[in-house]
Design a protein around this motif. Structure first.
Motif, short mmCIF file in Angstrom:
data_model
loop_
_atom_site.label_atom_id
_atom_site.label_comp_id
_atom_site.label_asym_id
_atom_site.label_seq_id
_atom_site.Cartn_x
_atom_site.Cartn_y
_atom_site.Cartn_z
N VAL A 181 -21.82 27.55 -15.52
CA VAL A 181 -21.10 28.02 -13.64
C VAL A 181 -21.26 29.82 -14.10
CG1 VAL A 181 -18.75 29.45 -13.56
CG2 VAL A 181 -18.68 27.20 -13.42
N GLN A 182 -21.04 29.84 -14.91
CA GLN A 182 -21.86 31.64 -15.57
C GLN A 182 -23.75 32.22 -15.29
OE1 GLN A 182 -20.76 32.58 -19.87
NE2 GLN A 182 -19.13 33.96 -18.98
N LEU A 183 -23.85 30.62 -15.26
CA LEU A 183 -25.28 30.92 -15.24
C LEU A 183 -26.22 30.64 -13.68
CD1 LEU A 183 -27.00 28.33 -18.00
CD2 LEU A 183 -27.63 30.74 -17.76
N GLY A 184 -25.16 30.05 -12.99
CA GLY A 184 -24.92 29.81 -11.74
C GLY A 184 -24.84 31.58 -11.08
N ALA A 185 -23.83 31.87 -11.58
CA ALA A 185 -23.81 33.41 -11.19
C ALA A 185 -24.03 34.37 -11.44
CB ALA A 185 -21.44 33.75 -11.85
N ILE A 186 -25.08 34.25 -12.54
CA ILE A 186 -25.97 35.38 -13.10
C ILE A 186 -26.90 35.49 -12.17
CG2 ILE A 186 -27.31 34.42 -14.74
CD1 ILE A 186 -25.29 37.62 -15.79
N MET A 187 -27.76 34.21 -11.38
CA MET A 187 -28.42 34.67 -10.36
C MET A 187 -27.88 35.53 -9.61
SD MET A 187 -30.64 32.34 -11.63
CE MET A 187 -30.54 31.10 -12.60
N PHE A 188 -26.63 35.88 -8.90
CA PHE A 188 -26.27 36.70 -7.98
C PHE A 188 -26.37 38.56 -9.18
CE2 PHE A 188 -24.05 33.23 -6.33
CZ PHE A 188 -23.73 32.62 -5.54
N ALA B 96 -7.03 33.00 -12.64
CA ALA B 96 -5.52 33.07 -12.75
C ALA B 96 -5.61 30.96 -12.11
CB ALA B 96 -4.53 33.37 -12.62
N THR B 97 -5.97 30.86 -11.10
CA THR B 97 -6.25 29.54 -10.49
C THR B 97 -6.67 29.04 -12.06
OG1 THR B 97 -8.31 29.72 -9.46
CG2 THR B 97 -6.68 30.75 -8.74
N GLY B 98 -7.66 28.75 -12.48
CA GLY B 98 -7.91 28.21 -13.92
C GLY B 98 -8.96 26.86 -12.81
N PHE C 10 -15.86 30.57 -10.47
CA PHE C 10 -17.95 30.37 -9.59
C PHE C 10 -17.56 31.78 -8.74
CE2 PHE C 10 -20.80 29.83 -6.82
CZ PHE C 10 -22.22 29.98 -7.63
N LEU C 11 -16.80 31.74 -7.78
CA LEU C 11 -16.96 32.87 -6.91
C LEU C 11 -16.28 34.27 -7.15
CD1 LEU C 11 -15.63 30.68 -3.65
CD2 LEU C 11 -17.35 30.99 -4.36
N ILE C 12 -15.58 34.42 -8.32
CA ILE C 12 -15.35 35.66 -8.45
C ILE C 12 -15.83 36.20 -9.19
CG2 ILE C 12 -14.31 35.48 -10.02
CD1 ILE C 12 -13.15 37.94 -7.88
N LEU C 13 -16.90 35.05 -10.35
CA LEU C 13 -17.86 35.75 -11.42
C LEU C 13 -18.86 36.50 -10.48
CD1 LEU C 13 -17.33 32.90 -14.32
CD2 LEU C 13 -17.12 35.61 -14.35
N SER C 14 -19.41 35.11 -9.92
CA SER C 14 -20.98 35.52 -8.97
C SER C 14 -20.42 36.92 -7.93
CB SER C 14 -21.03 34.02 -7.58
OG SER C 14 -20.93 33.36 -8.30
N LEU C 15 -19.40 36.70 -7.35
CA LEU C 15 -19.27 38.41 -7.00
C LEU C 15 -19.24 39.90 -7.92
CD1 LEU C 15 -18.76 40.34 -4.08
CD2 LEU C 15 -16.16 39.64 -5.26
N ALA C 16 -18.36 39.86 -8.86
CA ALA C 16 -18.60 40.72 -10.01
C ALA C 16 -19.96 40.87 -10.50
CB ALA C 16 -17.75 39.71 -11.20
N LEU C 17 -20.87 39.83 -11.05
CA LEU C 17 -22.36 40.08 -11.24
C LEU C 17 -22.83 40.57 -10.27
CD1 LEU C 17 -22.21 37.13 -14.06
CD2 LEU C 17 -22.51 39.58 -14.22
N PHE C 18 -22.27 40.57 -8.79
CA PHE C 18 -23.52 40.65 -8.10
C PHE C 18 -23.34 42.55 -7.59
CE2 PHE C 18 -24.21 41.64 -2.96
CZ PHE C 18 -25.51 40.86 -2.81
N MET C 19 -21.62 43.11 -7.33
CA MET C 19 -21.69 43.89 -7.64
C MET C 19 -22.23 44.93 -9.17
SD MET C 19 -20.11 45.05 -5.08
CE MET C 19 -21.01 43.85 -4.02
N MET C 20 -22.20 44.01 -10.15
CA MET C 20 -22.88 44.65 -11.59
C MET C 20 -24.89 45.33 -10.91
SD MET C 20 -23.02 43.64 -14.73
CE MET C 20 -24.21 44.14 -16.54
N GLY C 21 -25.14 44.45 -10.45
CA GLY C 21 -26.41 44.56 -9.89
C GLY C 21 -27.10 46.03 -8.83
N PHE C 22 -25.60 46.13 -7.92
CA PHE C 22 -25.84 47.91 -7.69
C PHE C 22 -25.10 48.91 -8.70
CE2 PHE C 22 -25.23 44.87 -4.46
CZ PHE C 22 -26.37 45.66 -3.61
N VAL C 23 -24.50 48.85 -9.87
CA VAL C 23 -24.41 49.55 -10.64
C VAL C 23 -25.17 49.88 -11.52
CG1 VAL C 23 -21.45 49.56 -9.81
CG2 VAL C 23 -22.41 48.00 -11.92
N TYR C 24 -25.90 48.61 -11.69
CA TYR C 24 -26.62 48.80 -13.01
C TYR C 24 -28.04 48.52 -12.34
CZ TYR C 24 -28.89 46.74 -17.58
OH TYR C 24 -30.06 46.46 -18.41
#
Length: 425
Positions: free
Chosen positions: A282-289, A329-331, A337-351
């Motif tokens: 899941v994390q490997l998929g999210a990091i692509m964003f 919290a949904t577990g 996956f969606l929230i990790l992808s969104l978070a890491l997508f945002m990171m690209g703009f602050v990094y």
């Protein structure tokens, strides 16, 4: 430039960009395999048996130690990088990082040598922090000081891409080992292989960097005037405001990264009982964003300005942080996956734009010190305590509060960006 001279310049630029990317990818690989092991392996193997939460927080404490070493590494390597050049310091920082990582692969566990195990582990982690403290600033300068006009942010994004590349290599290898090996073999010896394999990657990075020459901007500055005797003292005396503002500006990217990687991995596998290999995938998929948004942010920053892109990323992070905790919290794998992808997508703009933004705050002969010191000091505020605070928040308030750490970090970064835009930098 045309003909042979033009081709020579193109090949030189490609070699510089390759060196900045490969070097940071190797060093971030070293740094991230520790973060992954700190979430999965080290709590049980290197710390005394107590509650799983106490072991995990002790392991995260060793993870945080490197962040406090990074400003010291920035001061040391920045001193020599500003006085003798970017190339030599980049080579030494890579060797220090690689040597510390390789030694971890040979370290006996707590069951074998007792308290010596976590003590030596922390010393080696400190060595990793020293090395990475001198790495990022030098790699960023290597790229942007070789950039043609109008391309500084796009050149500066190449060392930033080393972060997702290093993460993919680190977590991908842990994922493969988990699939190939039994849990017994993985915990007995398999976890050591990523640390031992670092030696090969370090040799590759050294081979690339030893072929480099000094950057044109640094060479011109050296010819014009002698460097400051003590760059850090000159930085504090004449450019303290820029250094503090730059420090605040990078807080958001560190908070996002270590919440979405180290904390999320530990929480997902221990609290939510999600299979280790599944969560790594899941994390490997999210990091692509994150990788895609770094490229997009570099292009946007050259068309607009690095500050504008960073501010936009911070406002996006504030909103994302509010949604992060409830999604975790949904577990359930899909919302996670969606929230990790969104978070890491945002990171690209602050990094992504930081490679162009931070060096521009300082004159050429203080850039290595200034950019490195701001970047790594911001890491303490944003990243060092992130997994520890997040784990504590879960215990006292619930996981819904974890995302607010990233929201607060983004607000801090906006203050730093406001200060530098106000002063015209």
């Amino acid at each position: 430039m045309d003909g042979e001279g033009g081709m020579g310049a193109i090949w030189r630029q490609r070699r510089v960009l390759g060196a900045s990317l490969i070097g940071t990818a190797v060093e971030f690989y070293d740094f991230y395999i520790y973060a992954t092991a700190a979430s999965l392996i080290f709590p049980a193997l290197f710390f005394p048996a107590s509650s799983p939460t106490a072991q995990l927080m002790a392991s995260y404490g060793s993870l945080a130690l490197a962040f406090f070493a990074r400003p010291l590494g920035a001061a040391i390597f920045g001193h020599y990088g500003d006085r003798i050049g970017r190339k030599a310091t980049l080579v030494i920082s890579l060797m220090l990082m690689g040597g510390s990582t390789l030694a971890i692969g040979f370290l006996p566990t707590y069951q074998t040598i007792g308290w010596w195990a976590p003590l030596i582990l922390c010393i080696l982690r400190f060595g990793q922090g020293l090395g990475l403290g001198g790495e990022w600033g030098g790699a960023a300068l290597l790229a942007v000081e070789n950039a043609p006009p109008g391309w500084r942010a796009r050149f500066g994004m190449f060392p930033q891409l080393g972060a997702p590349v290093g993460f993919i290599a680190a977590n991908g290898l842990f994922l493969l080992l988990g699939l190939w090996l039994s849990d017994e073999d993985f915990f007995a010896w398999g976890w050591r292989l990523p640390f031992l394999g670092s030696a090969v990657l370090v040799l590759l990075g050294l081979w690339v960097r030893l072929k480099l020459t000094e950057t044109p901007e640094f060479a011109a500055a050296q010819a014009e005037a002698p460097p400051p005797a003590v760059p850090l003292a000159t930085l504090f005396q004449n450019h303290l405001g820029s250094a503090v503002a730059g420090t605040f500006a990078v807080v958001a990217c560190f908070a996002i990264y270590y919440i979405t990687t180290a904390f999320a991995l530990g929480y997902g596998t221990t609290m939510l009982k999600i299979d280790r290999e599944t969560f790594l995938a899941v994390q490997l998929g999210a990091i692509m964003f994150m990788a895609s948004s770094i490229v997009l942010a570099g292009w946007w920053a050259d068309k607009s300005s690095p500050t504008r892109v960073l501010v936009a990323g911070c406002f996006g992070t504030i909103l994302m942080g509010i949604a992060f905790g409830p999604a975790m919290a949904t577990g359930e794998l899909l919302p996670i996956f969606l929230i990790l992808s969104l978070a890491l997508f945002m990171m690209g703009f602050v990094y992504g734009p930081l490679g162009a933004y931070l060096p521009a705050l300082f004159p050429v002969q203080l850039r290595y010190t200034g950019a490195s010191f701001s970047f790594n000091l911001g890491g303490i505020i944003g990243g060092a305590l992130a997994p520890i605070v997040a784990t504590w928040l879960i215990a006292v308030r619930g996981v819904e509060w974890v995302g607010l750490y990233m929201t607060a970090a983004a607000a801090i970064s906006i203050m730093g960006l406001w200060w530098t835009s106000r002063s015209g930098k």
